[in-house]
Design a protein around this motif. Sequence first.
Motif, mmCIF file in Angstrom:
data_model
loop_
_atom_site.group_PDB
_atom_site.id
_atom_site.type_symbol
_atom_site.label_atom_id
_atom_site.label_comp_id
_atom_site.label_asym_id
_atom_site.label_seq_id
_atom_site.Cartn_x
_atom_site.Cartn_y
_atom_site.Cartn_z
ATOM 1 N N GLU A 145 -23.451 -7.548 28.317
ATOM 2 C CA GLU A 145 -22.091 -8.364 28.521
ATOM 3 C C GLU A 145 -21.120 -7.612 29.754
ATOM 4 N N LEU A 146 -21.121 -6.297 29.676
ATOM 5 C CA LEU A 146 -20.543 -5.448 30.852
ATOM 6 C C LEU A 146 -21.306 -5.918 32.065
ATOM 7 N N LYS A 147 -22.503 -5.877 32.097
ATOM 8 C CA LYS A 147 -23.065 -6.111 33.311
ATOM 9 C C LYS A 147 -22.713 -7.657 33.798
ATOM 10 N N SER A 148 -22.880 -8.259 32.934
ATOM 11 C CA SER A 148 -22.564 -9.926 33.366
ATOM 12 C C SER A 148 -21.089 -9.951 33.837
ATOM 13 N N LYS A 149 -20.156 -9.522 33.132
ATOM 14 C CA LYS A 149 -18.840 -9.640 33.614
ATOM 15 C C LYS A 149 -18.663 -9.024 35.016
ATOM 16 N N VAL A 150 -19.509 -7.934 35.228
ATOM 17 C CA VAL A 150 -19.246 -7.197 36.625
ATOM 18 C C VAL A 150 -19.812 -7.810 37.764
ATOM 19 N N GLU A 151 -20.808 -8.777 37.391
ATOM 20 C CA GLU A 151 -21.644 -9.520 38.419
ATOM 21 C C GLU A 151 -20.817 -10.813 38.753
ATOM 22 N N GLU A 152 -20.228 -11.315 37.707
ATOM 23 C CA GLU A 152 -19.306 -12.393 37.721
ATOM 24 C C GLU A 152 -17.955 -12.087 38.631
ATOM 25 N N LEU A 153 -17.446 -11.064 38.192
ATOM 26 C CA LEU A 153 -16.261 -10.588 38.952
ATOM 27 C C LEU A 153 -16.493 -10.397 40.502
ATOM 28 N N ASP A 154 -17.642 -9.825 40.754
ATOM 29 C CA ASP A 154 -18.200 -9.712 42.139
ATOM 30 C C ASP A 154 -18.389 -11.138 42.965
ATOM 31 N N TRP A 206 -16.959 1.545 27.318
ATOM 32 C CA TRP A 206 -17.410 2.914 27.023
ATOM 33 C C TRP A 206 -16.684 3.313 25.885
ATOM 34 N N ASN A 207 -15.237 2.901 25.984
ATOM 35 C CA ASN A 207 -14.305 3.443 24.740
ATOM 36 C C ASN A 207 -14.736 2.646 23.461
ATOM 37 N N THR A 256 -27.767 7.757 38.589
ATOM 38 C CA THR A 256 -26.422 8.330 37.941
ATOM 39 C C THR A 256 -25.648 7.477 37.675
ATOM 40 N N LEU A 257 -25.130 7.094 39.115
ATOM 41 C CA LEU A 257 -23.852 5.994 39.116
ATOM 42 C C LEU A 257 -24.334 4.625 38.393
ATOM 43 N N ALA A 258 -25.386 4.221 38.620
ATOM 44 C CA ALA A 258 -25.858 2.882 37.910
ATOM 45 C C ALA A 258 -25.787 2.870 36.364
ATOM 46 N N PHE A 259 -25.863 4.233 35.987
ATOM 47 C CA PHE A 259 -25.788 4.584 34.546
ATOM 48 C C PHE A 259 -24.480 4.044 33.923
ATOM 49 N N ILE A 260 -23.621 4.227 34.778
ATOM 50 C CA ILE A 260 -22.056 3.746 34.178
ATOM 51 C C ILE A 260 -21.974 2.323 33.779
ATOM 52 N N VAL A 261 -22.480 1.451 34.430
ATOM 53 C CA VAL A 261 -22.508 0.129 34.199
ATOM 54 C C VAL A 261 -23.708 -0.512 33.360
ATOM 55 N N ASN A 262 -24.854 0.157 33.623
ATOM 56 C CA ASN A 262 -25.887 -0.456 32.871
ATOM 57 C C ASN A 262 -26.802 0.928 32.243
ATOM 58 N N PRO A 263 -26.467 1.507 31.187
ATOM 59 C CA PRO A 263 -27.282 2.539 30.515
ATOM 60 C C PRO A 263 -28.436 2.193 29.863
ATOM 61 N N LEU A 264 -28.577 0.817 29.686
ATOM 62 C CA LEU A 264 -29.576 0.041 28.907
ATOM 63 C C LEU A 264 -30.966 0.292 29.817
ATOM 64 N N ASP A 265 -30.639 0.257 31.062
ATOM 65 C CA ASP A 265 -31.897 0.367 31.986
ATOM 66 C C ASP A 265 -32.105 1.700 32.551
ATOM 67 N N ALA A 266 -31.397 2.696 31.989
ATOM 68 C CA ALA A 266 -31.269 3.984 32.781
ATOM 69 C C ALA A 266 -32.814 4.729 32.547
ATOM 70 N N SER A 284 -22.131 10.812 21.531
ATOM 71 C CA SER A 284 -21.590 12.066 22.492
ATOM 72 C C SER A 284 -22.224 12.281 24.014
ATOM 73 N N GLU A 285 -23.534 12.385 23.803
ATOM 74 C CA GLU A 285 -24.241 12.638 24.997
ATOM 75 C C GLU A 285 -24.301 11.548 25.902
ATOM 76 N N VAL A 286 -24.369 10.175 25.427
ATOM 77 C CA VAL A 286 -24.387 9.188 26.360
ATOM 78 C C VAL A 286 -23.002 8.941 26.980
ATOM 79 N N LYS A 287 -22.110 9.517 26.326
ATOM 80 C CA LYS A 287 -20.673 9.357 26.921
ATOM 81 C C LYS A 287 -20.539 10.375 28.177
ATOM 82 N N LEU A 288 -21.664 10.908 28.900
ATOM 83 C CA LEU A 288 -21.584 11.460 30.089
ATOM 84 C C LEU A 288 -20.950 10.586 31.032
#
Length: 144
Positions: A64-73, A102-103, A18-28, A110-114
């Motif tokens: 792109e979000l996933k790549s940026k998060v990995e790069e920041l880490d 997300w914005n 559930t928490l991983a969904f926030i950063v990577n919903p494509l693989d959820a 709307s449902e994905v915006k959980l």
Amino acid sequence: MKDEFAERFEQFKTNKSTLAFIVNPLDANTNEINIEPFGIDAGSLQMQLLDLKTKDLWSGKFTELKSKVEELDVQKCMHIAQHKWIALKKIPRVEALIFGAWNSLSECYSEVKLAYGMLTVFGSTYSCEQAFSCMNIIKSKVRS
């Protein structure tokens, strides 16, 4: 105290998908996401996620979000290893990247915006924990 921390953080392990969904919903995997607290229809969520995955514009944003998060880490680790604390403070916050992605999503998802519901859990949990800590400090001073 060790047992209390273990108990509180056990929920993070059980809600890992559930928490991983926030950063990577494509693989959820929607079967592994705990949607019950958010009042979301599982079928609608699956349909919207499928639609999201097939649209290059939206799927590209989360790739792109996933790549940026990995790069920041990686950047954070390098700065910490080199004791560059000032440079560490200048790195963009991961939360800003997540909210930006997300914005940008269309209202038809709307449902994905959980994810918004999941993200608010941390702020409210922090406030509650902070209040309990203050109460414990007051309680211990009253006993003294």
